[in-house]
Design a protein around this motif. Structure first.
Motif, PDB file in Angstrom:
ATOM      1  N   MET A 185       0.925  -1.355   0.165  1.00 22.82           N
ATOM      2  CA  MET A 185       0.363  -0.209   0.451  1.00 22.82           C
ATOM      3  C   MET A 185       1.042   1.390  -0.260  1.00 22.82           C
ATOM      4  O   MET A 185       0.454   2.572  -0.518  1.00 22.82           O
ATOM      5  CB  MET A 185      -0.940   0.457   1.094  1.00 22.82           C
ATOM      6  N   ILE A 186       2.467   0.707   0.015  1.00 21.56           N
ATOM      7  CA  ILE A 186       3.326   2.008   0.423  1.00 21.56           C
ATOM      8  C   ILE A 186       3.304   3.398  -1.360  1.00 21.56           C
ATOM      9  O   ILE A 186       2.827   4.838  -0.887  1.00 21.56           O
ATOM     10  CB  ILE A 186       4.334   1.699   0.396  1.00 21.56           C
ATOM     11  N   PRO A 187       3.165   2.589  -2.104  1.00 22.52           N
ATOM     12  CA  PRO A 187       2.823   3.783  -3.985  1.00 22.52           C
ATOM     13  C   PRO A 187       2.121   4.399  -3.925  1.00 22.52           C
ATOM     14  O   PRO A 187       0.985   5.718  -3.949  1.00 22.52           O
ATOM     15  CB  PRO A 187       2.870   2.328  -4.662  1.00 22.52           C
ATOM     16  N   ASP A 188       0.736   3.715  -2.915  1.00 21.34           N
ATOM     17  CA  ASP A 188      -1.046   4.396  -3.333  1.00 21.34           C
ATOM     18  C   ASP A 188      -0.964   5.824  -2.494  1.00 21.34           C
ATOM     19  O   ASP A 188      -1.227   6.439  -2.784  1.00 21.34           O
ATOM     20  CB  ASP A 188      -1.829   3.405  -2.287  1.00 21.34           C
ATOM     21  N   ALA A 189      -0.243   5.027  -0.531  1.00 24.77           N
ATOM     22  CA  ALA A 189      -0.273   6.643   0.411  1.00 24.77           C
ATOM     23  C   ALA A 189       0.990   7.736  -0.485  1.00 24.77           C
ATOM     24  O   ALA A 189       0.084   8.825  -0.315  1.00 24.77           O
ATOM     25  CB  ALA A 189       0.387   5.848   1.410  1.00 24.77           C
ATOM     26  N   LEU A 190       1.399   7.250  -1.029  1.00 27.27           N
ATOM     27  CA  LEU A 190       2.755   8.532  -1.391  1.00 27.27           C
ATOM     28  C   LEU A 190       2.061   9.498  -2.478  1.00 27.27           C
ATOM     29  O   LEU A 190       2.006  10.417  -2.803  1.00 27.27           O
ATOM     30  CB  LEU A 190       4.406   7.714  -1.791  1.00 27.27           C
ATOM     31  N   ILE A 191       1.549   8.719  -3.862  1.00 30.92           N
ATOM     32  CA  ILE A 191       0.374   8.391  -4.758  1.00 30.92           C
ATOM     33  C   ILE A 191      -0.573   9.864  -4.512  1.00 30.92           C
ATOM     34  O   ILE A 191      -0.139  10.731  -5.554  1.00 30.92           O
ATOM     35  CB  ILE A 191      -0.291   7.684  -5.661  1.00 30.92           C
ATOM     36  N   LEU A 192      -1.145   9.623  -3.854  1.00 35.69           N
ATOM     37  CA  LEU A 192      -1.712  10.390  -3.475  1.00 35.69           C
ATOM     38  C   LEU A 192      -1.305  11.469  -2.661  1.00 35.69           C
ATOM     39  O   LEU A 192      -2.100  12.949  -2.729  1.00 35.69           O
ATOM     40  CB  LEU A 192      -3.303   9.361  -2.444  1.00 35.69           C
ATOM     41  N   LEU A 193      -0.601  11.436  -1.361  1.00 34.06           N
ATOM     42  CA  LEU A 193      -0.366  12.469  -1.512  1.00 34.06           C
ATOM     43  C   LEU A 193       0.620  13.332  -2.627  1.00 34.06           C
ATOM     44  O   LEU A 193       0.550  14.612  -2.485  1.00 34.06           O
ATOM     45  CB  LEU A 193       1.187  12.276  -0.157  1.00 34.06           C
ATOM     46  N   THR A 194       1.430  12.848  -3.722  1.00 33.95           N
ATOM     47  CA  THR A 194       1.811  13.920  -4.636  1.00 33.95           C
ATOM     48  C   THR A 194       0.592  14.231  -5.325  1.00 33.95           C
ATOM     49  O   THR A 194       1.028  15.621  -6.073  1.00 33.95           O
ATOM     50  CB  THR A 194       2.343  13.010  -5.753  1.00 33.95           C
ATOM     51  N   VAL A 195      -0.265  13.594  -5.373  1.00 29.17           N
ATOM     52  CA  VAL A 195      -1.280  14.386  -6.194  1.00 29.17           C
ATOM     53  C   VAL A 195      -1.661  15.744  -5.683  1.00 29.17           C
ATOM     54  O   VAL A 195      -2.240  16.791  -6.053  1.00 29.17           O
ATOM     55  CB  VAL A 195      -2.246  13.720  -6.768  1.00 29.17           C
ATOM     56  N   ALA A 196      -1.939  15.444  -3.992  1.00 30.28           N
ATOM     57  CA  ALA A 196      -2.108  16.339  -2.926  1.00 30.28           C
ATOM     58  C   ALA A 196      -1.665  18.240  -3.495  1.00 30.28           C
ATOM     59  O   ALA A 196      -1.607  18.672  -3.341  1.00 30.28           O
ATOM     60  CB  ALA A 196      -2.321  16.076  -1.805  1.00 30.28           C
ATOM     61  N   TYR A 197       0.023  17.016  -3.516  1.00 29.17           N
ATOM     62  CA  TYR A 197       0.561  18.368  -3.320  1.00 29.17           C
ATOM     63  C   TYR A 197       0.703  19.419  -4.953  1.00 29.17           C
ATOM     64  O   TYR A 197       0.814  20.205  -5.014  1.00 29.17           O
ATOM     65  CB  TYR A 197       1.617  17.946  -3.349  1.00 29.17           C
ATOM     66  N   PHE A 198       0.785  18.445  -6.035  1.00 25.80           N
ATOM     67  CA  PHE A 198       0.911  19.376  -7.177  1.00 25.80           C
ATOM     68  C   PHE A 198      -0.699  19.875  -8.102  1.00 25.80           C
ATOM     69  O   PHE A 198      -0.526  20.267  -8.410  1.00 25.80           O
ATOM     70  CB  PHE A 198       1.655  18.638  -7.944  1.00 25.80           C
ATOM     71  N   PHE A 199      -1.841  19.084  -6.837  1.00 25.71           N
ATOM     72  CA  PHE A 199      -2.870  19.219  -7.198  1.00 25.71           C
ATOM     73  C   PHE A 199      -3.057  21.290  -7.091  1.00 25.71           C
ATOM     74  O   PHE A 199      -3.322  22.328  -7.252  1.00 25.71           O
ATOM     75  CB  PHE A 199      -3.574  19.102  -6.426  1.00 25.71           C
ATOM     76  N   TYR A 200      -2.154  21.453  -5.821  1.00 26.00           N
ATOM     77  CA  TYR A 200      -2.183  22.677  -5.351  1.00 26.00           C
ATOM     78  C   TYR A 200      -1.457  24.255  -6.447  1.00 26.00           C
ATOM     79  O   TYR A 200      -1.458  25.096  -6.595  1.00 26.00           O
ATOM     80  CB  TYR A 200      -1.042  22.965  -4.338  1.00 26.00           C
ATOM     81  N   ILE A 201      -0.056  22.889  -6.330  1.00 23.96           N
ATOM     82  CA  ILE A 201       1.079  23.597  -7.515  1.00 23.96           C
ATOM     83  C   ILE A 201      -0.083  23.800  -8.612  1.00 23.96           C
ATOM     84  O   ILE A 201       0.259  25.025  -9.236  1.00 23.96           O
ATOM     85  CB  ILE A 201       2.139  23.234  -7.467  1.00 23.96           C
ATOM     86  N   LEU A 202      -0.504  23.217  -9.323  1.00 27.07           N
ATOM     87  CA  LEU A 202      -1.222  23.604 -10.729  1.00 27.07           C
ATOM     88  C   LEU A 202      -2.373  24.649 -10.697  1.00 27.07           C
ATOM     89  O   LEU A 202      -2.961  24.470 -12.012  1.00 27.07           O
ATOM     90  CB  LEU A 202      -1.274  22.120 -10.957  1.00 27.07           C
ATOM     91  N   VAL A 203      -3.122  24.130  -9.905  1.00 24.64           N
ATOM     92  CA  VAL A 203      -4.321  24.850  -9.504  1.00 24.64           C
ATOM     93  C   VAL A 203      -4.832  25.664  -8.411  1.00 24.64           C
ATOM     94  O   VAL A 203      -5.002  26.841  -9.390  1.00 24.64           O
ATOM     95  CB  VAL A 203      -5.685  23.599  -9.529  1.00 24.64           C
ATOM     96  N   ALA A 204      -4.868  25.373  -7.769  1.00 25.09           N
ATOM     97  CA  ALA A 204      -4.901  26.330  -6.263  1.00 25.09           C
ATOM     98  C   ALA A 204      -4.504  26.892  -6.400  1.00 25.09           C
ATOM     99  O   ALA A 204      -4.723  28.676  -5.711  1.00 25.09           O
ATOM    100  CB  ALA A 204      -5.257  24.974  -4.987  1.00 25.09           C
ATOM    101  N   PHE A 205      -3.298  27.425  -6.251  1.00 22.95           N
ATOM    102  CA  PHE A 205      -2.549  28.515  -6.994  1.00 22.95           C
ATOM    103  C   PHE A 205      -2.377  29.652  -7.336  1.00 22.95           C
ATOM    104  O   PHE A 205      -1.999  30.669  -7.109  1.00 22.95           O
ATOM    105  CB  PHE A 205      -0.713  27.966  -6.496  1.00 22.95           C
ATOM    106  N   GLU A 206      -2.272  28.579  -8.702  1.00 24.39           N
ATOM    107  CA  GLU A 206      -2.567  30.085  -9.328  1.00 24.39           C
ATOM    108  C   GLU A 206      -4.526  30.695  -9.742  1.00 24.39           C
ATOM    109  O   GLU A 206      -4.288  31.190 -10.028  1.00 24.39           O
ATOM    110  CB  GLU A 206      -2.412  28.971 -11.018  1.00 24.39           C
ATOM    111  N   ASP A 207      -5.003  29.374  -9.111  1.00 29.75           N
ATOM    112  CA  ASP A 207      -6.407  29.837  -9.393  1.00 29.75           C
ATOM    113  C   ASP A 207      -6.252  31.352  -8.370  1.00 29.75           C
ATOM    114  O   ASP A 207      -6.875  32.533  -7.962  1.00 29.75           O
ATOM    115  CB  ASP A 207      -7.733  29.487  -8.568  1.00 29.75           C
ATOM    116  N   GLU A 208      -5.646  31.091  -6.576  1.00 35.13           N
ATOM    117  CA  GLU A 208      -5.298  32.369  -6.374  1.00 35.13           C
ATOM    118  C   GLU A 208      -5.108  33.403  -6.485  1.00 35.13           C
ATOM    119  O   GLU A 208      -5.697  34.199  -6.021  1.00 35.13           O
ATOM    120  CB  GLU A 208      -4.764  31.829  -4.652  1.00 35.13           C
ATOM    121  N   LYS A 209      -4.278  33.625  -7.219  1.00 38.16           N
ATOM    122  CA  LYS A 209      -2.825  34.485  -7.903  1.00 38.16           C
ATOM    123  C   LYS A 209      -4.104  35.157  -8.947  1.00 38.16           C
ATOM    124  O   LYS A 209      -3.485  36.122  -9.826  1.00 38.16           O
ATOM    125  CB  LYS A 209      -1.653  34.030  -8.222  1.00 38.16           C
ATOM    126  N   GLY A 210      -5.243  34.652  -9.370  1.00 40.62           N
ATOM    127  CA  GLY A 210      -5.507  34.611 -10.700  1.00 40.62           C
ATOM    128  C   GLY A 210      -5.385  34.192 -12.257  1.00 40.62           C
ATOM    129  O   GLY A 210      -5.967  35.303 -13.200  1.00 40.62           O
TER     130      GLY A 210
END
Length: 737
Positions: A185-210
């Protein structure tokens, strides 16, 4: 993708994730019951030996352990060890007695290696046992329920295994390491963590900056932006999953030995029951594809939730709560229930279902587990459709108003409110989804009867459903017949007659139930009759299914109310509407009618589906029987017929729904934080899903909708709802004054 890999700290983060996965996997194997190095060394020694030599070597290791455990007793001549001398010689015994504890091979390791050897050489025996089990299950008692789902599942499973013919390899070298990689189960947990991090970088951060608004200025720019970001994250997940598999296989190869990936998947002990002709590589490819479908769905779900709440932490929390809820429900559901396959561990590890030859119950049909991934693809498309709709909502609203002004077509306020909620905001889609969800909840239930019920109904037909002298005589004769059969079983030698007596005795359980209930109504001063309980149990004594159906209904009511006010809150139109008291009143009436129609359809649909489902299970059910004749309401004297009770219950539920809609409208109208209110309300109705657990005591809305189970709680909740409505109304009047 360039945004991900153009920055050094992103690459360092990804490399760190890969290293962490391998380090955790390495130390996880260190905590195993035996050392990986010992496994590898013994496999090397076994390589090149014949089947007989391999078994002889493993048996010798077992004998070494057994003799070593008796070391002190052997030295002191307290036990007889001549069998070891005869088998291996005195020199061998002396060498074992000189060994230290570190020289002894772990018992768990030897047992594992023997199991692997048995697996390689007894696959044909396994297939024969599957066939024998199928033939054994065909012998069903005449009073036992013949479940079409079980029969269909057995037939499909038999056909799968009939086609199987596997050429097992001569060695299981490294198979334990391959098994550990696939189950990790180790890869699954780390992939979900990676998705959460890069979702913020690609989507949430850019949305906050307009930055996302620039793309939405073009007609299809926002769609392309969202798709490109989703694809970038999905490609990242695919790459990480592939790298994890590759590095973990290399890691396990160094620890346990490298297995040939072109060997059949059945050569791995844990996956011997897989009923498909696949080697390890093709099996990994199939599992990889299934997992990517799930990750694609989870990414679409995260995009949709973020588009709905516009808050990164809240979106992550809601998504985690949603996934966690289904994982919990999966752990508490039956093996064939749809919910049992919707847990995160189940959907991210399809090899479990492939290994167990799993099927999903859909009414009486047995549907292969693989179909579930097609459902996830459909849900992913729907999630993206809703995501696009939410991102384009404001722009389309402005275009719609401009087009409406140019067309000079004006309708009433109720028309536009209904069109906004049911068409523009996909209210009709939400209604259909909720109705489908209720159908899926009903689908696994194909009967409320057991063997005892069938026997009990048999005696109602044969003896009668009311007290009479004729019934008394028949009961006495039947009791004598069963008692005689029990005595004859002890002395009868003829197998045919013995079988007949055993059939008579098997009816005792149902007859005892009938006899006890008959005596109860005979002693009761109130005139009663016996009824076939199982045929109306689904409607009057089925709180678990009713609470689940009610949860879907209340969820639908909350979501359409939130959706009705969400647009006005986001666009600040509600402030303008509240400036005109006349317009505000008219709008509230239009909204109440619009949402009330949906709630009415929801209540009607819930009751009709349950009634139709009961008719499908028991076409001959009698609804003219009195409610007090059922066991559930035996202590009451309610002489209403069951049919009339169901009609009155439907009217009561409509009344309660109207009150709840009034309360919901007041709450969403007066409190601007619609999404926070929705989360609170969802928390309040969540115990409905836990009705059969200790949390079921908090399912107060069940008592409100089914008051006959708890009049006091229903009254308290009703008074509370009315009190909330009156409280908001009084505050509103004071503000006006």
């Amino acid at each position: 993708m360039k945004k991900i890999f153009s920055r050094r700290y992103h690459i360092v983060f990804l490399l760190g994730i890969i290293i962490v996965a391998n380090v955790l996997f390495f130390y996880q194997n260190k905590n195993d019951s035996f050392n990986a190095s010992d496994y590898k060394q013994i496999q090397i020694k076994l390589k090149g030996k014949t089947e007989k030599e391999r078994y002889a070597y493993l048996n010798e290791l077992q004998d070494i352990n057994s003799l070593f455990m008796m070391k002190e007793a052997v030295i002191n001549h307290q036990v007889d060890f001549n069998e070891y001398v005869e088998k291996y010689g005195k020199e061998w015994v002396n060498q074992v007695l000189k060994m230290e504890y570190e020289d002894i091979v772990n018992d768990a390791l030897i047992h594992r290696l023997i199991e692997e050897e048995d697996n390689l050489h007894s696959y044909d025996l396994f297939l024969k046992q599957v066939k024998q089990q199928y033939e054994t299950n065909q012998s069903i008692s005449i009073f036992q329920n013949k479940d079409p789902f079980i029969q269909s599942r057995a037939d499909q499973t038999k056909r799968l295994y009939e086609k199987m013919h596997v050429n097992m390899p001569s060695s299981s070298d490294g198979s334990y390491g391959s098994e550990k990689v696939l189950k990790s189960m180790i890869p699954d947990a780390l992939i979900l963590l990676t998705v959460a991090y890069f979702f913020y970088i690609l989507v949430a951060f850019e949305d906050e900056k307009g930055m996302l608004r620039y793309g939405s200025m073009m007609k299809k720019g926002s769609n392309q932006q969202l798709l490109s970001k989703w694809l970038a994250l999905l490609v990242l997940v695919m790459g990480l999953e592939a790298i994890f598999l590759l590095t973990l296989f290399l890691n396990s190869g160094m620890q346990y030995g490298m297995q040939d990936i072109f060997q059949p998947i059945q050569s791995i002990l844990y996956y011997v029951s897989v009923p498909y002709h696949m080697n390890i590589l093709s099996f990994i490819a199939v599992v990889f594809c299934f997992k990517i479908i799930i990750y694609a769905f989870l990414l679409a779900l995260l995009f949709m939730v973020y588009a709905l709440v516009k808050n990164y932490l809240l979106a992550i929390s809601i998504s985690a709560l949603f996934i966690g809820s289904f994982t919990f429900l999966a752990s508490t559901s039956g093996d064939s229930h749809l919910l049992s396959y919707l847990g995160l561990t189940q959907i991210l590890h399809p090899e479990y279902a492939l290994k167990n030859v799993s099927y999903i119950r859909f009414f009486s049909k047995a549907i292969p587990y693989n179909v579930l991934y097609g459902l996830f693809i459909i849900l992913m498309i729907l999630a993206f459709a809703l995501c696009f709709k939410l991102f384009h909502k404001q722009r389309k609203h402005i275009l719609h108003i401009t087009h409406q002004a140019k067309s000079h077509k004006v309708h009433g306020l109720l028309f536009y409110e209904m069109k906004k909620l049911w068409i523009n905001d996909f209210g009709i889609v939400l209604m259909v989804v909720c109705l489908i969800a209720q159908i899926l909840l009903l689908a696994p239930i194909i009967s409320m009867s057991n063997i005892e019920d069938n026997q009990y109904n048999y005696y109602i037909d044969q003896i009668g459903d009311h007290v009479s002298k004729e019934a008394d005589e028949k009961i006495a004769l039947e009791r004598q017949k069963i008692d005689d059969a029990k005595q004859q079983i002890m002395i009868e030698k003829d197998s045919i007659k013995l079988n007949e007596y055993m059939k008579i005795q098997s009816m005792e359980q149902g007859f005892s139930l009938y006899e006890n209930r008959y005596r109860a109504i005979k002693q009761d001063s109130f005139s009663r009759k016996l009824i076939k309980e199982d045929q109306i149990r689904f409607l009057i004594d089925n709180d678990y299914t009713q609470s689940q159906m009610l949860f879907v209904l209340l969820l639908f009511m909350i979501l359409i109310t939130m959706q009705s006010y969400d647009r006005e809150n986001l666009t600040k139109v509600k402030r303008l509407q509240s400036m005109s008291e006349h317009m505000d009143t008219r709008l509230k009436k239009a909204k109440l009618i619009t949402m009330g129609i949906g709630a009415f359809v929801g209540v009607l649909g819930m009751n009709c589906m349950m009634l139709l489902h009961n008719y499908q299970m028991y076409p001959g059910a009698d609804y003219t029987n009195r409610l007090c004749d059922s066991v559930v309401f035996h202590n009451t004297h309610i002489t209403l017929s069951i049919g009339l009770y169901l009609v009155l219950l439907f009217i009561w539920q409509l009344f309660i729904t109207c009150i709840l809609m009034l309360v919901l409208q007041k709450v969403y109208h007066k409190i601007p934080h619609a999404k926070m209110i929705t989360i609170i309300l969802l928390t309040m109705i969540f115990p409905l899903l836990m009705k059969d657990t200790s949390l079921g005591v908090f399912a107060i809305f069940y008592d409100l909708y089914y008051p006959i189970t708890n009049f006091i709680m229903a009254g308290i909740v009703l008074i509370g709802c009315v009190g909330i409505y009156i409280g908001f109304h009084v505050v509103e009047r004071r503000k006006r004054l």
